[in-house]
Design a protein around this motif. Structure first.
Motif, short mmCIF file in Angstrom:
data_model
loop_
_atom_site.label_atom_id
_atom_site.label_comp_id
_atom_site.label_asym_id
_atom_site.label_seq_id
_atom_site.Cartn_x
_atom_site.Cartn_y
_atom_site.Cartn_z
N THR A 161 0.84 -1.20 0.00
CA THR A 161 0.00 0.00 0.00
C THR A 161 0.87 1.25 0.00
N LEU A 162 1.93 1.25 0.80
CA LEU A 162 2.83 2.40 0.84
C LEU A 162 3.50 2.63 -0.51
N LYS A 163 3.93 1.55 -1.14
CA LYS A 163 4.58 1.68 -2.45
C LYS A 163 3.60 2.21 -3.49
N ALA A 164 2.35 1.73 -3.43
CA ALA A 164 1.35 2.20 -4.38
C ALA A 164 1.02 3.68 -4.14
N ARG A 165 0.97 4.09 -2.89
CA ARG A 165 0.68 5.48 -2.58
C ARG A 165 1.78 6.41 -3.09
N ASN A 166 3.01 5.97 -2.92
CA ASN A 166 4.15 6.83 -3.20
C ASN A 166 4.70 6.69 -4.61
N LYS A 167 4.03 5.96 -5.46
CA LYS A 167 4.54 5.72 -6.80
C LYS A 167 4.70 7.06 -7.55
N GLY A 168 5.92 7.32 -7.95
CA GLY A 168 6.20 8.56 -8.68
C GLY A 168 6.35 9.78 -7.80
N ASN A 169 6.24 9.62 -6.50
CA ASN A 169 6.32 10.77 -5.60
C ASN A 169 7.27 10.48 -4.45
N VAL A 170 8.36 9.81 -4.73
CA VAL A 170 9.32 9.44 -3.69
C VAL A 170 10.66 10.07 -4.03
N THR A 171 11.27 10.70 -3.04
CA THR A 171 12.64 11.20 -3.21
C THR A 171 13.54 10.32 -2.37
N GLY A 172 14.68 9.99 -2.88
CA GLY A 172 15.58 9.10 -2.16
C GLY A 172 15.02 7.70 -2.16
N ASN A 173 15.26 6.96 -1.07
CA ASN A 173 14.74 5.59 -1.01
C ASN A 173 13.69 5.43 0.08
N GLY A 174 13.19 6.52 0.63
CA GLY A 174 12.19 6.44 1.69
C GLY A 174 10.80 6.37 1.13
N ASN A 175 9.85 6.16 2.00
CA ASN A 175 8.45 6.08 1.60
C ASN A 175 7.66 7.31 2.01
N TRP A 176 8.33 8.39 2.39
CA TRP A 176 7.62 9.57 2.84
C TRP A 176 7.12 10.37 1.64
N PRO A 177 5.84 10.75 1.66
CA PRO A 177 5.36 11.63 0.58
C PRO A 177 5.99 13.01 0.73
N THR A 178 6.26 13.66 -0.38
CA THR A 178 6.93 14.95 -0.32
C THR A 178 6.11 16.00 -1.06
N LEU A 179 6.42 17.25 -0.78
CA LEU A 179 5.85 18.36 -1.52
C LEU A 179 6.90 18.90 -2.45
N GLU A 180 6.52 19.15 -3.68
CA GLU A 180 7.46 19.70 -4.64
C GLU A 180 7.74 21.16 -4.31
N ASN A 181 8.86 21.68 -4.81
CA ASN A 181 9.23 23.07 -4.55
C ASN A 181 8.19 24.05 -5.10
N ALA A 182 7.64 23.75 -6.27
CA ALA A 182 6.63 24.63 -6.86
C ALA A 182 5.38 24.68 -5.98
N THR A 183 5.01 23.54 -5.41
CA THR A 183 3.85 23.49 -4.52
C THR A 183 4.11 24.33 -3.27
N MET A 184 5.30 24.21 -2.71
CA MET A 184 5.65 25.01 -1.53
C MET A 184 5.66 26.49 -1.87
N LEU A 185 6.13 26.84 -3.06
CA LEU A 185 6.16 28.24 -3.48
C LEU A 185 4.75 28.80 -3.59
N ILE A 186 3.86 28.04 -4.19
CA ILE A 186 2.47 28.49 -4.33
C ILE A 186 1.80 28.59 -2.96
N LEU A 187 1.94 27.55 -2.13
CA LEU A 187 1.32 27.57 -0.80
C LEU A 187 1.90 28.70 0.05
N GLY A 188 3.21 28.89 -0.02
CA GLY A 188 3.85 29.96 0.75
C GLY A 188 3.39 31.34 0.29
N SER A 189 3.21 31.51 -1.01
CA SER A 189 2.73 32.79 -1.53
C SER A 189 1.32 33.09 -1.06
N PHE A 190 0.44 32.09 -1.14
CA PHE A 190 -0.94 32.29 -0.66
C PHE A 190 -0.96 32.56 0.84
#
Length: 105
Positions: A28-57
């Motif tokens: 389930t973790l692998k399916a959730r994180n497919k294409g959204n994993v940095t490094g070898n961990g299973n933690w979901p991440t936020l992209e820099n563009a997403t942080m930029l938009i959220l931070g601006s708002f």
């Protein structure tokens, strides 16, 4: 800091095992994180563009909210100064127009 705390809290709930929620399986973790994993961990991440938009708002809304709060504060402060001035004026006029003998019991 708020975004970091929210990210950690959501990640804990996302991966389960918190507050009695069962932890999801490895598949389930692998399916959730497919294409959204940095490094070898299973933690979901936020992209820099997403942080930029959220931070601006967030910055825009905080500035807007603080501007409104300061505006309300100065309106209330102005009203309280007027009330203090009127109370002082009423007491002064009362003191002028009432004789001293009337104030003694």
């Amino acid at each position: 800091q708020v975004l970091m705390i929210a990210h950690i809290a959501l990640s804990l709930f996302y991966h389960g095992g918190v507050f009695g929620i069962p932890a999801p399986s490895e598949d389930t973790l692998k399916a959730r994180n497919k294409g959204n994993v940095t490094g070898n961990g299973n933690w979901p991440t936020l992209e820099n563009a997403t942080m930029l938009i959220l931070g601006s708002f967030l910055t825009f809304f905080l500035v807007f909210f603080n501007g409104q709060a300061y505006s309300r504060f100065f309106q209330e402060f102005s009203i309280s100064c007027k009330i203090r001035f009127l109370a002082s004026t009423i007491l002064t006029l009362t003191r002028i127009h009432i004789k001293d003998s009337a104030l003694q019991l």
